[in-house]
Design a protein around this motif. Structure first.
Motif, mmCIF file in Angstrom:
data_model
loop_
_atom_site.group_PDB
_atom_site.id
_atom_site.type_symbol
_atom_site.label_atom_id
_atom_site.label_comp_id
_atom_site.label_asym_id
_atom_site.label_seq_id
_atom_site.Cartn_x
_atom_site.Cartn_y
_atom_site.Cartn_z
ATOM 1 N N LYS A 50 4.370 5.521 -6.300
ATOM 2 C CA LYS A 50 5.703 5.115 -6.760
ATOM 3 C C LYS A 50 6.209 3.905 -5.983
ATOM 4 C CE LYS A 50 7.372 9.276 -8.889
ATOM 5 N NZ LYS A 50 8.585 9.823 -9.417
ATOM 6 N N ALA A 51 5.996 3.906 -4.677
ATOM 7 C CA ALA A 51 6.428 2.771 -3.850
ATOM 8 C C ALA A 51 5.707 1.500 -4.277
ATOM 9 C CB ALA A 51 6.174 3.059 -2.373
ATOM 10 N N ALA A 52 4.426 1.605 -4.536
ATOM 11 C CA ALA A 52 3.645 0.447 -4.980
ATOM 12 C C ALA A 52 4.170 -0.068 -6.316
ATOM 13 C CB ALA A 52 2.166 0.805 -5.081
ATOM 14 N N ALA A 53 4.499 0.843 -7.232
ATOM 15 C CA ALA A 53 5.019 0.446 -8.543
ATOM 16 C C ALA A 53 6.352 -0.283 -8.400
ATOM 17 C CB ALA A 53 5.173 1.674 -9.444
ATOM 18 N N ILE A 54 7.205 0.186 -7.505
ATOM 19 C CA ILE A 54 8.494 -0.465 -7.265
ATOM 20 C C ILE A 54 8.290 -1.886 -6.752
ATOM 21 C CG2 ILE A 54 10.538 -0.436 -5.757
ATOM 22 C CD1 ILE A 54 10.436 2.664 -6.037
ATOM 23 N N LEU A 55 7.243 -2.074 -5.948
ATOM 24 C CA LEU A 55 6.938 -3.399 -5.404
ATOM 25 C C LEU A 55 6.192 -4.283 -6.400
ATOM 26 C CD1 LEU A 55 5.891 -2.331 -1.805
ATOM 27 C CD2 LEU A 55 8.004 -3.496 -2.490
ATOM 28 N N GLY A 56 5.966 -3.768 -7.620
ATOM 29 C CA GLY A 56 5.301 -4.556 -8.645
ATOM 30 C C GLY A 56 3.788 -4.515 -8.564
ATOM 31 N N MET A 57 3.275 -3.602 -7.777
ATOM 32 C CA MET A 57 1.828 -3.457 -7.655
ATOM 33 C C MET A 57 1.375 -2.328 -8.572
ATOM 34 S SD MET A 57 1.805 -3.970 -3.473
ATOM 35 C CE MET A 57 0.974 -2.503 -3.191
ATOM 36 N N ASN A 58 0.110 -2.355 -8.926
ATOM 37 C CA ASN A 58 -0.432 -1.322 -9.792
ATOM 38 C C ASN A 58 -1.756 -0.826 -9.213
ATOM 39 O OD1 ASN A 58 -0.677 0.371 -11.982
ATOM 40 N ND2 ASN A 58 -1.520 -1.210 -13.325
ATOM 41 N N PRO A 59 -1.702 -0.122 -8.069
ATOM 42 C CA PRO A 59 -2.953 0.312 -7.445
ATOM 43 C C PRO A 59 -3.641 1.399 -8.260
ATOM 44 C CG PRO A 59 -1.104 1.302 -6.332
ATOM 45 C CD PRO A 59 -0.536 0.344 -7.359
ATOM 46 N N THR A 60 -4.945 1.401 -8.198
ATOM 47 C CA THR A 60 -5.729 2.443 -8.845
ATOM 48 C C THR A 60 -5.788 3.659 -7.919
ATOM 49 O OG1 THR A 60 -7.785 1.686 -7.844
ATOM 50 C CG2 THR A 60 -7.163 0.687 -9.973
ATOM 51 N N ASP A 61 -6.278 4.757 -8.449
ATOM 52 C CA ASP A 61 -6.484 5.945 -7.606
ATOM 53 C C ASP A 61 -7.428 5.609 -6.463
ATOM 54 O OD1 ASP A 61 -4.802 7.653 -8.992
ATOM 55 O OD2 ASP A 61 -6.386 8.384 -10.326
ATOM 56 N N LYS A 62 -8.418 4.769 -6.742
ATOM 57 C CA LYS A 62 -9.381 4.359 -5.721
ATOM 58 C C LYS A 62 -8.677 3.576 -4.606
ATOM 59 C CE LYS A 62 -13.898 2.170 -5.390
ATOM 60 N NZ LYS A 62 -14.966 1.468 -6.101
ATOM 61 N N MET A 67 -6.451 3.592 0.938
ATOM 62 C CA MET A 67 -5.304 3.490 1.842
ATOM 63 C C MET A 67 -5.143 4.784 2.633
ATOM 64 S SD MET A 67 -1.261 2.885 1.039
ATOM 65 C CE MET A 67 -1.521 1.381 0.155
ATOM 66 N N MET A 68 -5.234 5.895 1.950
ATOM 67 C CA MET A 68 -5.084 7.186 2.626
ATOM 68 C C MET A 68 -6.173 7.355 3.689
ATOM 69 S SD MET A 68 -2.386 8.758 1.486
ATOM 70 C CE MET A 68 -2.598 10.444 2.009
ATOM 71 N N LYS A 69 -7.390 6.972 3.342
ATOM 72 C CA LYS A 69 -8.499 7.109 4.294
ATOM 73 C C LYS A 69 -8.258 6.256 5.542
ATOM 74 C CE LYS A 69 -13.457 6.706 4.733
ATOM 75 N NZ LYS A 69 -14.648 6.045 4.295
ATOM 76 N N ASP A 70 -7.725 5.034 5.336
ATOM 77 C CA ASP A 70 -7.474 4.123 6.454
ATOM 78 C C ASP A 70 -6.315 4.575 7.336
ATOM 79 O OD1 ASP A 70 -9.517 2.446 5.662
ATOM 80 O OD2 ASP A 70 -8.202 0.985 4.701
ATOM 81 N N VAL A 71 -5.277 5.122 6.734
ATOM 82 C CA VAL A 71 -4.037 5.396 7.454
ATOM 83 C C VAL A 71 -3.903 6.851 7.909
ATOM 84 C CG1 VAL A 71 -1.516 5.263 7.314
ATOM 85 C CG2 VAL A 71 -2.905 3.518 6.195
#
Length: 168
Positions: A50-62, A67-71
């Motif tokens: 949701k945060a990514a969508a608000i920022l105009g990004m459209n990340p995939t599940d991948k 990101m989750m793996k890194d953070v």
């Protein structure tokens, strides 16, 4: 140096890293709380999407998985404030490095060290780098960057332009 501590929630206190200003820390804390839609003190995959969508990004599940793996260092499936703080702290360091790179590039081009880039200095650097850009193209480029029309480029005009990436 005294330790600076901040209350994140009723159950969590964190030491503010010394390389962050209070203002930077507050920005990070505020952004975390905006993303943490349910207020549970951790960020879920759904909240990140949701945060990514608000920022105009459209990340995939991948993308979100990466990101989750890194953070998510403790692998609990969520990003805690401390994990978020670490990644944002690293982002501030990267921004600081980029600013230093831009300042160094400006100083490199500013041969007379007067704090301004002239058309002559710009032509010298672009000719030296065998850019293949003609004098009329350089003059047009200079006019576009010199937004206040004073015949010289100050640092603010320089960083707002693509000049640094064109030169280096």
């Amino acid at each position: 140096m005294a330790r600076r501590v901040s209350q994140i929630s009723a159950h969590e206190t964190v030491v503010i890293p010394n390389d962050l200003t209070d203002e930077q820390f507050e920005e990070i804390k505020e952004s975390f709380h905006k993303i943490d839609l349910n207020g549970d003190g951790r960020l879920s995959r759904r909240e990140l999407m949701k945060a990514a969508a608000i920022l105009g990004m459209n990340p995939t599940d991948k993308d979100i998985d990466a990101m989750m793996k890194d953070v998510d260092k403790n692998n609990d499936g969520f990003i805690s404030f401390k994990e978020y703080l670490k990644i944002m702290q690293d982002n501030y360091k990267e921004v600081d490095l980029e600013k230093e790179r831009m300042k160094a590039a400006f100083r490199y081009i500013d041969k007379d060290n007067d704090g301004f880039l002239t058309l002559k200095e710009l032509k010298t650097i672009l000719s030296h780098n065998n850019s293949g850009i003609s004098d009329p193209e350089i003059e047009q480029f200079f006019k576009q960057i010199d937004t206040d029309g004073d015949g010289k480029i100050d640092y603010e005009e320089f960083i707002e332009s693509d000049l640094c990436s064109a030169v280096f």
